[in-house]
Design a protein around this motif. Sequence first.
Motif, short mmCIF file in Angstrom:
data_model
loop_
_atom_site.label_atom_id
_atom_site.label_comp_id
_atom_site.label_asym_id
_atom_site.label_seq_id
_atom_site.Cartn_x
_atom_site.Cartn_y
_atom_site.Cartn_z
N LEU A 87 -1.40 -2.90 9.16
CA LEU A 87 -0.88 -1.70 9.81
C LEU A 87 0.60 -1.83 10.12
O LEU A 87 1.36 -0.84 10.02
N ILE A 88 1.04 -3.03 10.50
CA ILE A 88 2.48 -3.25 10.70
C ILE A 88 3.21 -3.07 9.38
O ILE A 88 4.28 -2.45 9.32
N GLY A 89 2.64 -3.61 8.29
CA GLY A 89 3.24 -3.41 6.97
C GLY A 89 3.28 -1.95 6.58
O GLY A 89 4.26 -1.47 5.99
N LEU A 114 -6.94 3.37 3.75
CA LEU A 114 -7.10 4.71 3.19
C LEU A 114 -7.30 5.74 4.30
O LEU A 114 -6.73 6.84 4.25
N LEU A 115 -8.10 5.39 5.28
CA LEU A 115 -8.35 6.32 6.38
C LEU A 115 -7.11 6.54 7.24
O LEU A 115 -6.89 7.64 7.77
N PHE A 116 -6.29 5.49 7.36
CA PHE A 116 -5.12 5.55 8.24
C PHE A 116 -3.82 5.88 7.51
O PHE A 116 -2.76 5.85 8.13
N ARG A 117 -3.89 6.21 6.23
CA ARG A 117 -2.67 6.31 5.43
C ARG A 117 -1.73 7.42 5.89
O ARG A 117 -0.52 7.37 5.60
N LYS A 118 -2.21 8.39 6.63
CA LYS A 118 -1.35 9.50 7.05
C LYS A 118 -0.89 9.38 8.49
O LYS A 118 -0.20 10.28 8.99
N ILE A 119 -1.25 8.29 9.16
CA ILE A 119 -0.82 8.16 10.56
C ILE A 119 0.67 7.83 10.62
O ILE A 119 1.25 7.32 9.66
N SER A 120 1.27 8.09 11.75
CA SER A 120 2.70 7.82 11.92
C SER A 120 2.94 6.33 12.10
O SER A 120 2.03 5.58 12.50
N LYS A 134 6.51 2.94 5.76
CA LYS A 134 6.78 4.34 6.06
C LYS A 134 8.19 4.53 6.60
O LYS A 134 8.85 5.54 6.33
N LEU A 135 8.66 3.55 7.38
CA LEU A 135 10.00 3.64 7.96
C LEU A 135 11.09 3.27 6.96
O LEU A 135 12.27 3.57 7.19
N GLY A 136 10.72 2.61 5.86
CA GLY A 136 11.70 2.23 4.85
C GLY A 136 12.62 1.12 5.27
O GLY A 136 13.76 1.03 4.78
N VAL A 137 12.16 0.24 6.16
CA VAL A 137 13.02 -0.83 6.68
C VAL A 137 13.48 -1.76 5.57
O VAL A 137 14.66 -2.14 5.50
N LEU A 138 12.57 -2.13 4.66
CA LEU A 138 12.93 -3.08 3.61
C LEU A 138 13.77 -2.46 2.50
O LEU A 138 14.25 -3.17 1.62
N ARG A 139 13.96 -1.15 2.55
CA ARG A 139 14.79 -0.49 1.54
C ARG A 139 16.27 -0.66 1.84
O ARG A 139 17.11 -0.52 0.94
N PHE A 188 0.83 -1.20 0.00
CA PHE A 188 0.00 0.00 0.00
C PHE A 188 0.87 1.25 0.00
O PHE A 188 0.60 2.22 -0.72
N THR A 189 1.94 1.26 0.79
CA THR A 189 2.82 2.42 0.83
C THR A 189 3.54 2.61 -0.50
O THR A 189 3.78 3.75 -0.93
N LEU A 190 3.88 1.51 -1.18
CA LEU A 190 4.51 1.62 -2.49
C LEU A 190 3.56 2.21 -3.51
O LEU A 190 3.96 2.99 -4.38
N GLN A 191 2.29 1.83 -3.42
CA GLN A 191 1.29 2.35 -4.36
C GLN A 191 1.06 3.85 -4.14
O GLN A 191 0.90 4.60 -5.10
N VAL A 192 1.06 4.27 -2.87
CA VAL A 192 0.93 5.70 -2.58
C VAL A 192 2.11 6.46 -3.17
O VAL A 192 1.94 7.50 -3.84
#
Length: 393
Positions: free
Chosen positions: A218-220, A127-133, A225-230, A74-78
């Motif tokens: 949510l963990i994913g 979608l609703l939570f996409r901007k949370i930390s 967002k943290l970029g761990v897998l990068r 989901f983060t990649l699609q955003v």
Amino acid sequence: MTAARITSVDALRGFSLLGILVVNIAFLASGYRMAGMAEPAFVSPLDWAVRWTVTLLMENKFYLLFSFLFGYSFTLQVDSAVRRGKAFVPMFLRRLAGLFLLGLAHAVLLFPGDILTTYAAVGLALLLFRKISPRTAVMLAVVLTSLLALGFVLLAVLAMVGLDKTGTVSHGVAEAVHSDAALRGSGFQIIGEHLRKLSLIVVLRVLFQGPAVLAACLIGLAVGKLGVLRDLPAHTATLRRLQWVGFTIGLGGAFVYTLSAWHGSVNKFLGEAVDLVTAPLLAAAYAATFLRLLPYLPRIGRALAAPGRMALSNYLGQSLICSLIFTGYGLALVDRVSPPLEVLIAVAVFVAQVFLSHWWLRSHRYGPVEWLLRALTYWSRPGRGAHQRTGRA
């Protein structure tokens, strides 16, 4: 490095597909398993050893891992929508609508245990939570998991005081016999049975599976967002801690769950509560171990990446193949295949999918179902060429 990162995620997704198939095939092959019981025709020590091993190491672990990857993707699609300057929400809503329709068809025609419809519903929450930390996402996942575990503890208490009258042995046997007869019948009988099962498990999906999937997503989302897998080498210490915690607490919880799985509703509910809390830890340990070993096993990574790129096509294909083997669509071998043979069939099907996926991706950019879903998402015809890929959402 970008190509290697994409390959590692695809390979992890392919690895998850194998685990999902090994678990799902037991439920596709037996009305008794769908009724929560062991098949009475297979009671040898080897049969029970396989049941216990699959329950201990795989059940309720790999769908969580796949859900984690759904949230990560989901983060990649955003990010992809931002790079292309496209409005993300309309595209993602079309994607979810496509997932829901595919999942509905899958549940009615092939397997009422479908999870795609759940992903479609959970996607709305993302979608609703996409901007949370990331921190908030993790905390929300912990809260959801804790509430689910408390829900199963409550069910166990109700069963202890005699308020829960469901799930008796006689009821389970009658359910399994009815299901077997329908699944061996005509296509109309099979579809009717799937619809009946869907009506029975819809509350379970809404109250239990949906929140569990959302927690993993949510963990994913947080990891994305943290970029761990990068940059996995930079997080080796974290991965190592996940292995230690996951393989101790996670395996301990899985052992409790396995002991309870075949011993009445009270024990089963308590085992489910323990598993809800510990299964994510074991799934995380699997992922951490896989990602740490992958640089030393490049051939395995490349082999698993192809089915991972076509995960949706392969997931639906697994159900189609199993339906042709076990139901009246084909050989009608429901409840006639032992647990060890089920696992062998699952491995054989997945190996065939590895080769088929590599063959397909030599001349196609996407899997067939991925192509359809992408066309709906972007409302345009996706590219076909295998060598046009510069990155994927």
